[in-house]
Design a protein around this motif. Sequence first.
Motif, PDB file in Angstrom:
ATOM      1  N   ARG A  41      43.909  51.419  42.417  1.00  0.00           N
ATOM      2  CA  ARG A  41      44.975  51.371  41.405  1.00  0.00           C
ATOM      3  C   ARG A  41      46.207  50.667  41.979  1.00  0.00           C
ATOM      4  N   HIS A  45      47.843  46.978  40.800  1.00  0.00           N
ATOM      5  CA  HIS A  45      49.271  46.824  40.502  1.00  0.00           C
ATOM      6  C   HIS A  45      49.892  45.755  41.411  1.00  0.00           C
ATOM      7  N   SER A  48      48.907  42.349  40.236  1.00  0.00           N
ATOM      8  CA  SER A  48      49.568  41.974  38.981  1.00  0.00           C
ATOM      9  C   SER A  48      51.055  41.734  39.208  1.00  0.00           C
TER      10      SER A  48
END
Length: 148
Positions: A41, A45, A48
Amino acid sequence: MDKTKIKIIKDWQNREKDAQELHNDSKLWLSEIDFISDEIRFLEHLLSAKYIDCLSAGLYQKIEEFVYKISEQKKVGEKIRIVINGQEKILLDLIQKNNVTSNKNYLENHKKLEFEVNYYSKKYKRLKRQIFEIVENVMKNKDRKKLV
């Protein structure tokens, strides 16, 4: 009879391991998969958040490749988690029936699962290292451009 005292032989290590140790293996594996899932996760992130910087550095294809590989690792982790949970149910049933020592199929599956978890972990760590190297290089290049 204390069920944690039931001894079985893990022939790939040529030593006895009790049912509690087998259960502890599963707990450790699940913990490792949970940790990797949390890190995935974070990596999603990170990629991105740094995506625009990476695009400007000409790394669009590399980022897409990493995003795909992360997605695949997430799927593999979930599949392994399901298998581990299934093995735990089987172990509980074998303990209740006092049948752990005679179930070679369970032991072989445990052995295979141990190999799969180790392979999964090593493959993930290699991917994570590659992602960190790319992000670090992008950050260094961005800092150099600011200094110039």
